[in-house]
Every structure is written in structure tokens, then in C-alpha cells.
Design a protein around this motif. Sequence first.
Motif, PDB file in Angstrom:
ATOM      1  N   ILE A 173       9.307  11.125   0.536  1.00  0.00           N
ATOM      2  CA  ILE A 173       8.150  11.084  -0.353  1.00  0.00           C
ATOM      3  C   ILE A 173       7.465   9.738  -0.210  1.00  0.00           C
ATOM      4  O   ILE A 173       8.090   8.743   0.206  1.00  0.00           O
ATOM      5  N   GLU A 174       6.186   9.722  -0.547  1.00  0.00           N
ATOM      6  CA  GLU A 174       5.452   8.456  -0.541  1.00  0.00           C
ATOM      7  C   GLU A 174       4.328   8.499  -1.537  1.00  0.00           C
ATOM      8  O   GLU A 174       3.836   9.565  -1.902  1.00  0.00           O
ATOM      9  N   ARG A 175       3.920   7.302  -1.941  1.00  0.00           N
ATOM     10  CA  ARG A 175       2.710   7.124  -2.743  1.00  0.00           C
ATOM     11  C   ARG A 175       1.883   6.074  -2.039  1.00  0.00           C
ATOM     12  O   ARG A 175       2.331   4.945  -1.825  1.00  0.00           O
ATOM     13  N   PHE A 190       3.291  10.618  -6.217  1.00  0.00           N
ATOM     14  CA  PHE A 190       3.984  10.713  -4.929  1.00  0.00           C
ATOM     15  C   PHE A 190       3.821  12.113  -4.360  1.00  0.00           C
ATOM     16  O   PHE A 190       3.617  13.074  -5.092  1.00  0.00           O
ATOM     17  N   ARG A 191       3.924  12.209  -3.042  1.00  0.00           N
ATOM     18  CA  ARG A 191       3.853  13.506  -2.386  1.00  0.00           C
ATOM     19  C   ARG A 191       4.967  13.601  -1.357  1.00  0.00           C
ATOM     20  O   ARG A 191       5.419  12.585  -0.815  1.00  0.00           O
ATOM     21  N   VAL A 192       5.410  14.810  -1.110  1.00  0.00           N
ATOM     22  CA  VAL A 192       6.410  15.052  -0.071  1.00  0.00           C
ATOM     23  C   VAL A 192       5.686  15.004   1.267  1.00  0.00           C
ATOM     24  O   VAL A 192       4.658  15.660   1.457  1.00  0.00           O
ATOM     25  N   ILE A 193       6.206  14.211   2.192  1.00  0.00           N
ATOM     26  CA  ILE A 193       5.577  14.106   3.504  1.00  0.00           C
ATOM     27  C   ILE A 193       6.420  14.708   4.617  1.00  0.00           C
ATOM     28  O   ILE A 193       5.959  14.828   5.743  1.00  0.00           O
ATOM     29  N   GLY A 194       7.633  15.100   4.302  1.00  0.00           N
ATOM     30  CA  GLY A 194       8.474  15.724   5.313  1.00  0.00           C
ATOM     31  C   GLY A 194       9.895  15.902   4.829  1.00  0.00           C
ATOM     32  O   GLY A 194      10.249  15.537   3.707  1.00  0.00           O
ATOM     33  N   ILE A 195      10.685  16.478   5.704  1.00  0.00           N
ATOM     34  CA  ILE A 195      12.085  16.703   5.402  1.00  0.00           C
ATOM     35  C   ILE A 195      12.930  16.265   6.591  1.00  0.00           C
ATOM     36  O   ILE A 195      12.565  16.516   7.744  1.00  0.00           O
ATOM     37  N   TRP A 242       0.793  -1.223   0.000  1.00  0.00           N
ATOM     38  CA  TRP A 242       0.000   0.000   0.000  1.00  0.00           C
ATOM     39  C   TRP A 242       0.829   1.278   0.000  1.00  0.00           C
ATOM     40  O   TRP A 242       0.304   2.347  -0.286  1.00  0.00           O
ATOM     41  N   THR A 243       2.119   1.199   0.319  1.00  0.00           N
ATOM     42  CA  THR A 243       2.931   2.412   0.348  1.00  0.00           C
ATOM     43  C   THR A 243       4.286   2.160  -0.290  1.00  0.00           C
ATOM     44  O   THR A 243       4.974   1.205   0.054  1.00  0.00           O
ATOM     45  N   ILE A 244       4.646   3.062  -1.197  1.00  0.00           N
ATOM     46  CA  ILE A 244       5.998   3.107  -1.766  1.00  0.00           C
ATOM     47  C   ILE A 244       6.597   4.416  -1.276  1.00  0.00           C
ATOM     48  O   ILE A 244       5.978   5.476  -1.420  1.00  0.00           O
ATOM     49  N   GLN A 245       7.775   4.332  -0.694  1.00  0.00           N
ATOM     50  CA  GLN A 245       8.397   5.544  -0.173  1.00  0.00           C
ATOM     51  C   GLN A 245       9.833   5.661  -0.677  1.00  0.00           C
ATOM     52  O   GLN A 245      10.400   4.715  -1.205  1.00  0.00           O
ATOM     53  N   SER A 246      10.402   6.841  -0.490  1.00  0.00           N
ATOM     54  CA  SER A 246      11.797   7.066  -0.835  1.00  0.00           C
ATOM     55  C   SER A 246      12.249   8.375  -0.210  1.00  0.00           C
ATOM     56  O   SER A 246      11.446   9.121   0.353  1.00  0.00           O
ATOM     57  N   GLY A 247      13.528   8.642  -0.325  1.00  0.00           N
ATOM     58  CA  GLY A 247      14.104   9.908   0.095  1.00  0.00           C
ATOM     59  C   GLY A 247      14.846  10.514  -1.083  1.00  0.00           C
ATOM     60  O   GLY A 247      15.549   9.815  -1.814  1.00  0.00           O
ATOM     61  N   ILE A 248      14.669  11.824  -1.279  1.00  0.00           N
ATOM     62  CA  ILE A 248      15.273  12.516  -2.423  1.00  0.00           C
ATOM     63  C   ILE A 248      15.929  13.794  -1.922  1.00  0.00           C
ATOM     64  O   ILE A 248      15.335  14.538  -1.136  1.00  0.00           O
ATOM     65  N   PHE A 249      17.138  14.065  -2.401  1.00  0.00           N
ATOM     66  CA  PHE A 249      17.772  15.343  -2.090  1.00  0.00           C
ATOM     67  C   PHE A 249      16.913  16.463  -2.661  1.00  0.00           C
ATOM     68  O   PHE A 249      16.446  16.370  -3.806  1.00  0.00           O
ATOM     69  N   PRO A 250      16.677  17.550  -1.907  1.00  0.00           N
ATOM     70  CA  PRO A 250      15.846  18.647  -2.416  1.00  0.00           C
ATOM     71  C   PRO A 250      16.360  19.243  -3.729  1.00  0.00           C
ATOM     72  O   PRO A 250      15.576  19.737  -4.529  1.00  0.00           O
TER      73      PRO A 250
END
Length: 173
Positions: A165-167, A143-148, A121-129
Motif C-alpha cells: 500500500i502507499e499514500r 492509502f491505496r493498494v498498489i500490488g500484491i 512524498w510517499t508513505i508505504q507499507s505491507g499488510i497481510f490481506p
Amino acid sequence: MDGTALGPVIESMRATHADQVLAVYRLGIDEGQATFETTAPTWPQFDASKLPDHRHVALGTLDGTPDRLLGWIAASTVSARSAYAGVVEHSVYVHPGARRRGVGLALLRALIASTEAAGIWTIQSGIFPENTASLTLHARAGFRVIGIRERIGRHHGIWRDVLLIERRSPIVT
């Protein structure tokens, strides 16, 4: 079909893709905006860390050569705890010569299809701004940004932030 006119051909990642997968990974590492890693793993390390049913490659023509690996996507578990069985973390890398051709979006769509079929149900990742191209790509795929995470780690001696980020799947409940 060579993956040019209709977009890339997406297929499951296999050991026969290993050299090209790791080469594309090294190119992303060398650019300095994709990961904290500074060297690519060996194929056995890579293979052991990625979920077999949720890794795909995009094939097509690159620099006039057909049947080249244009990019890859793969997911890993985020936790062994049963509560997180439906959550994975992913990485996606596209060869610099294949960017802006729909490769990244095609790979994300393949990952979304395979994970939803498996009840994830969730795909997540981290991306440099600073990696605005990846952020734009992921937004196009839902996907949406959920925090930093501020100053979460050093990369070549410089503190770096990471956007989380997550979807969330609209069909897996």
C-alpha cells in the motif's frame, strides 16, 4: 485532557514510552496478523531503526487508567539512495483494548503531517490481506493498494501474501 472524550492525545514518541511501545508491539505480534516478526526488538534496536521525526504515540485512558499508551506509529527509510529520500515505510500498532476509538486514524494523520512537513512524498507499507481492519483504516487515510507480493515469506511455517500500500502526498511535489 485524558484522551477519552475528544480522542487520543498524540505526541512524539520518546524513550520514556519504550516499555509501553514494545508491549503494544508484542500484542500485535502475538495476534499473528500484523508482521512476519515473531518477537519484539529491544528498545535500542527499535530506536535505531525508526526516523526520530516520524514516530508518534497516542495516549489516553485504557481499562479505566489514564495516560496509557493506546498505540504508536513510526517510519523508517526504504533506501539510502538519494532518489528515495522522499519515501518511507511505516508501521502502526493499536492496543487491542483501544481499537475502534479513532486511535489508528489519529496516528496516521500525525504521520502524514510530519512526513509532508519534511518533504516526504510517499508513505508505504505491507499488510497481510487477512488484516482487513488495517486495510480499511489505511484506505480511510488515503492509502491505496498498489500490488500484491504472493507467498513472499513464511510466517509460523505458512506462506503469506503481502499487499503493498502507499499514500502519495497531494502537496509534496
